[in-house]
Write a protein that holds these residues in place. Structure first.
Motif, PDB file in Angstrom:
ATOM      1  N   SER A 118     -36.692  -8.230  25.163  1.00  0.00           N
ATOM      2  CA  SER A 118     -37.930  -8.671  24.933  1.00  0.00           C
ATOM      3  C   SER A 118     -38.384  -9.593  23.445  1.00  0.00           C
ATOM      4  O   SER A 118     -39.262 -10.355  23.524  1.00  0.00           O
ATOM      5  N   GLU A 119     -37.125  -9.570  22.620  1.00  0.00           N
ATOM      6  CA  GLU A 119     -36.998 -10.654  21.613  1.00  0.00           C
ATOM      7  C   GLU A 119     -37.185 -12.085  22.617  1.00  0.00           C
ATOM      8  O   GLU A 119     -37.254 -12.925  21.530  1.00  0.00           O
ATOM      9  N   GLU A 120     -36.420 -11.997  23.689  1.00  0.00           N
ATOM     10  CA  GLU A 120     -36.033 -13.574  23.754  1.00  0.00           C
ATOM     11  C   GLU A 120     -37.092 -14.182  25.244  1.00  0.00           C
ATOM     12  O   GLU A 120     -37.266 -15.370  24.541  1.00  0.00           O
ATOM     13  N   VAL A 121     -37.379 -13.066  26.127  1.00  0.00           N
ATOM     14  CA  VAL A 121     -37.997 -13.371  27.139  1.00  0.00           C
ATOM     15  C   VAL A 121     -39.745 -12.771  26.778  1.00  0.00           C
ATOM     16  O   VAL A 121     -40.924 -12.641  27.696  1.00  0.00           O
ATOM     17  N   GLY A 122     -39.529 -12.191  25.493  1.00  0.00           N
ATOM     18  CA  GLY A 122     -41.367 -11.480  25.676  1.00  0.00           C
ATOM     19  C   GLY A 122     -41.093 -10.829  26.547  1.00  0.00           C
ATOM     20  O   GLY A 122     -40.947  -9.510  27.047  1.00  0.00           O
ATOM     21  N   GLY A 123     -42.842 -10.167  26.697  1.00  0.00           N
ATOM     22  CA  GLY A 123     -43.663  -9.267  27.401  1.00  0.00           C
ATOM     23  C   GLY A 123     -42.854  -9.188  29.310  1.00  0.00           C
ATOM     24  O   GLY A 123     -42.651  -8.264  29.775  1.00  0.00           O
ATOM     25  N   ALA A 124     -42.641 -10.273  29.717  1.00  0.00           N
ATOM     26  CA  ALA A 124     -41.616 -10.100  31.074  1.00  0.00           C
ATOM     27  C   ALA A 124     -40.614  -9.349  31.475  1.00  0.00           C
ATOM     28  O   ALA A 124     -40.009  -9.418  32.086  1.00  0.00           O
ATOM     29  N   ALA A 125     -40.346  -9.346  29.621  1.00  0.00           N
ATOM     30  CA  ALA A 125     -38.432  -7.859  30.033  1.00  0.00           C
ATOM     31  C   ALA A 125     -38.741  -6.640  30.365  1.00  0.00           C
ATOM     32  O   ALA A 125     -38.054  -6.147  31.609  1.00  0.00           O
ATOM     33  N   VAL A 126     -40.255  -6.726  30.026  1.00  0.00           N
ATOM     34  CA  VAL A 126     -40.633  -5.057  30.961  1.00  0.00           C
ATOM     35  C   VAL A 126     -40.891  -5.386  32.729  1.00  0.00           C
ATOM     36  O   VAL A 126     -40.703  -3.844  33.056  1.00  0.00           O
ATOM     37  N   LEU A 127     -40.506  -5.899  33.682  1.00  0.00           N
ATOM     38  CA  LEU A 127     -40.547  -6.333  34.626  1.00  0.00           C
ATOM     39  C   LEU A 127     -39.582  -6.260  35.521  1.00  0.00           C
ATOM     40  O   LEU A 127     -38.984  -5.568  36.586  1.00  0.00           O
ATOM     41  N   THR A 128     -38.397  -5.947  34.427  1.00  0.00           N
ATOM     42  CA  THR A 128     -36.881  -5.369  34.887  1.00  0.00           C
ATOM     43  C   THR A 128     -36.542  -4.225  35.387  1.00  0.00           C
ATOM     44  O   THR A 128     -37.548  -3.387  34.548  1.00  0.00           O
ATOM     45  N   ARG A 129     -35.789  -3.783  36.169  1.00  0.00           N
ATOM     46  CA  ARG A 129     -35.864  -2.290  36.181  1.00  0.00           C
ATOM     47  C   ARG A 129     -34.789  -1.745  36.451  1.00  0.00           C
ATOM     48  O   ARG A 129     -33.946  -0.418  36.671  1.00  0.00           O
ATOM     49  N   ALA A 130     -34.081  -2.012  35.477  1.00  0.00           N
ATOM     50  CA  ALA A 130     -32.299  -1.579  35.172  1.00  0.00           C
ATOM     51  C   ALA A 130     -32.946  -0.493  34.547  1.00  0.00           C
ATOM     52  O   ALA A 130     -32.861  -0.070  33.549  1.00  0.00           O
ATOM     53  N   THR A 131     -31.284   0.207  34.771  1.00  0.00           N
ATOM     54  CA  THR A 131     -31.235   1.562  34.481  1.00  0.00           C
ATOM     55  C   THR A 131     -29.397   1.904  33.908  1.00  0.00           C
ATOM     56  O   THR A 131     -28.761   0.750  34.891  1.00  0.00           O
ATOM     57  N   ALA A 132     -28.868   3.377  34.373  1.00  0.00           N
ATOM     58  CA  ALA A 132     -28.133   3.373  33.936  1.00  0.00           C
ATOM     59  C   ALA A 132     -28.185   4.928  34.508  1.00  0.00           C
ATOM     60  O   ALA A 132     -28.887   5.784  34.123  1.00  0.00           O
ATOM     61  N   GLY A 133     -26.414   5.340  35.442  1.00  0.00           N
ATOM     62  CA  GLY A 133     -26.300   7.033  34.676  1.00  0.00           C
ATOM     63  C   GLY A 133     -24.934   7.337  35.607  1.00  0.00           C
ATOM     64  O   GLY A 133     -23.779   6.239  34.980  1.00  0.00           O
ATOM     65  N   ILE A 134     -24.660   8.526  36.017  1.00  0.00           N
ATOM     66  CA  ILE A 134     -23.539   8.859  36.169  1.00  0.00           C
ATOM     67  C   ILE A 134     -23.549   9.267  37.584  1.00  0.00           C
ATOM     68  O   ILE A 134     -24.616   9.723  38.182  1.00  0.00           O
ATOM     69  N   ALA A 135     -22.948   9.096  37.590  1.00  0.00           N
ATOM     70  CA  ALA A 135     -22.071   9.476  40.400  1.00  0.00           C
ATOM     71  C   ALA A 135     -21.038   9.672  39.937  1.00  0.00           C
ATOM     72  O   ALA A 135     -19.633   8.633  39.533  1.00  0.00           O
ATOM     73  N   ASN A 136     -20.776  11.159  40.563  1.00  0.00           N
ATOM     74  CA  ASN A 136     -19.122  11.488  40.383  1.00  0.00           C
ATOM     75  C   ASN A 136     -18.790  11.144  39.173  1.00  0.00           C
ATOM     76  O   ASN A 136     -17.140  10.280  39.250  1.00  0.00           O
ATOM     77  N   GLN A 137     -19.120  11.448  38.322  1.00  0.00           N
ATOM     78  CA  GLN A 137     -18.144  11.053  37.024  1.00  0.00           C
ATOM     79  C   GLN A 137     -18.002   9.572  36.622  1.00  0.00           C
ATOM     80  O   GLN A 137     -16.841   9.673  35.415  1.00  0.00           O
ATOM     81  N   LYS A 138     -18.512   8.685  37.354  1.00  0.00           N
ATOM     82  CA  LYS A 138     -18.391   7.194  36.599  1.00  0.00           C
ATOM     83  C   LYS A 138     -19.850   6.771  36.030  1.00  0.00           C
ATOM     84  O   LYS A 138     -20.722   7.861  36.781  1.00  0.00           O
ATOM     85  N   LEU A 139     -19.531   5.866  34.948  1.00  0.00           N
ATOM     86  CA  LEU A 139     -20.854   5.332  34.379  1.00  0.00           C
ATOM     87  C   LEU A 139     -21.326   3.890  35.532  1.00  0.00           C
ATOM     88  O   LEU A 139     -20.719   3.013  36.325  1.00  0.00           O
ATOM     89  N   VAL A 140     -23.076   4.307  35.944  1.00  0.00           N
ATOM     90  CA  VAL A 140     -22.562   3.062  36.885  1.00  0.00           C
ATOM     91  C   VAL A 140     -24.482   2.415  35.953  1.00  0.00           C
ATOM     92  O   VAL A 140     -25.474   3.097  35.218  1.00  0.00           O
ATOM     93  N   PHE A 141     -23.913   0.783  35.704  1.00  0.00           N
ATOM     94  CA  PHE A 141     -24.580   0.631  34.670  1.00  0.00           C
ATOM     95  C   PHE A 141     -25.754  -0.710  36.252  1.00  0.00           C
ATOM     96  O   PHE A 141     -25.075  -1.510  37.193  1.00  0.00           O
ATOM     97  N   CYS A 142     -27.075  -0.542  36.162  1.00  0.00           N
ATOM     98  CA  CYS A 142     -27.530  -1.548  36.835  1.00  0.00           C
ATOM     99  C   CYS A 142     -28.406  -3.205  35.809  1.00  0.00           C
ATOM    100  O   CYS A 142     -28.911  -2.481  35.314  1.00  0.00           O
ATOM    101  N   LEU A 143     -27.436  -4.299  35.949  1.00  0.00           N
ATOM    102  CA  LEU A 143     -28.039  -5.489  35.200  1.00  0.00           C
ATOM    103  C   LEU A 143     -28.901  -5.694  36.131  1.00  0.00           C
ATOM    104  O   LEU A 143     -28.455  -5.914  36.886  1.00  0.00           O
TER     105      LEU A 143
END
Length: 169
Positions: A118-143
Motif C-alpha cells: 500500500s505504501e507503493e500502490v495505495g488502496g489497490a493493494a487490498v485487491l490482492t488475496r496473497a496468502t501463506a500457510g502450511i501444507a504437509n509440513q511445507k510452507l506455501v506462499f501465494c504472491l
C-alpha cells in the motif's frame, strides 16, 4: 540466530516456484520466457543460497491443483511459492485452490504484504488475496503476479525462510 546461521542452514533448502499465468504459459509455448516474477523469486532465493525449480502453468483450477499436489506431496521441496492468480478477477483461482491444500494459514503474511504494498500502490493493494500457510509440513506462499509485489513479498520471505521452516518442523 544471526544472519550467518540462516545462510548456513539455507544451503540445504529447496523451493518449488509455480508461475500461474495463461499469457506466460502461452509465451513459453512459443519459446519466450516472459516470466519476470518467477525469475525474481528465483534470483532472491539464489541470493539467499536456496535452490529452486520453476514451472509455468495456466490459470486453470485442475492444472493448479495437479501441480500443487506434485510439489506439496511428491517432491523434496521445503516450500512452494506461487506467483499469479491472487487477484479478484473470475479467472484468478490460485488462492482458492491453494486453500484446499492448507493445514494451517499464516494470515499475517498476506496482511503484511498488503500493508507494505500500500505504501507503493495505495488502496489497490487490498485487491490482492496473497496468502501463506502450511501444507504437509511445507510452507506455501501465494504472491501476486506483479513483479513489484513479488519483490516486496520475497523481501519478507527469502532470508527468513530457514528460521520459519524450523518453527514448523
Amino acid at each position: 540466530m544471526d544472519r550467518n546461521d540462516n545462510e548456513e542452514s539455507s544451503k540445504y533448502l529447496h523451493v518449488e516456484v509455480i508461475t500461474i499465468s495463461d499469457s506466460k504459459k502461452a509465451a513459453m509455448g512459443e519459446g519466450r520466457d516472459e516470466d519476470k516474477s518467477g525469475k525474481i523469486i528465483q534470483k532472491k532465493l539464489e541470493d539467499a543460497e536456496i535452490s529452486s525449480n520453476r514451472v509455468i502453468i495456466s490459470d486453470d483450477k485442475a492444472e493448479i491443483s495437479k501441480e500443487l499436489d506434485k510439489k506439496i506431496y511428491n517432491s523434496e521441496a521445503n516450500a512452494v511459492i506461487t506467483t499469479g492468480g491472487t487477484g479478484i478477477a473470475s479467472r484468478d483461482k490460485t488462492v482458492d485452490v491453494v486453500s484446499e491444500f492448507l493445514d494451517k494459514r499464516i494470515s499475517g503474511f498476506g496482511e503484511l504484504l498488503r500493508w507494505r504494498s500500500s505504501e507503493e500502490v495505495g488502496g489497490a493493494a487490498v485487491l490482492t488475496r496473497a496468502t501463506a500457510g502450511i501444507a504437509n509440513q511445507k510452507l506455501v506462499f501465494c504472491l501476486p503476479g506483479s513483479p513489484n509485489s513479488v519483490k516486496t513479498g520475497m523481501d519478507l520471505i527469502a532470508y527468513d525462510l530457514p528460521e520459519i521452516l524450523k518453527d514448523i518442523q
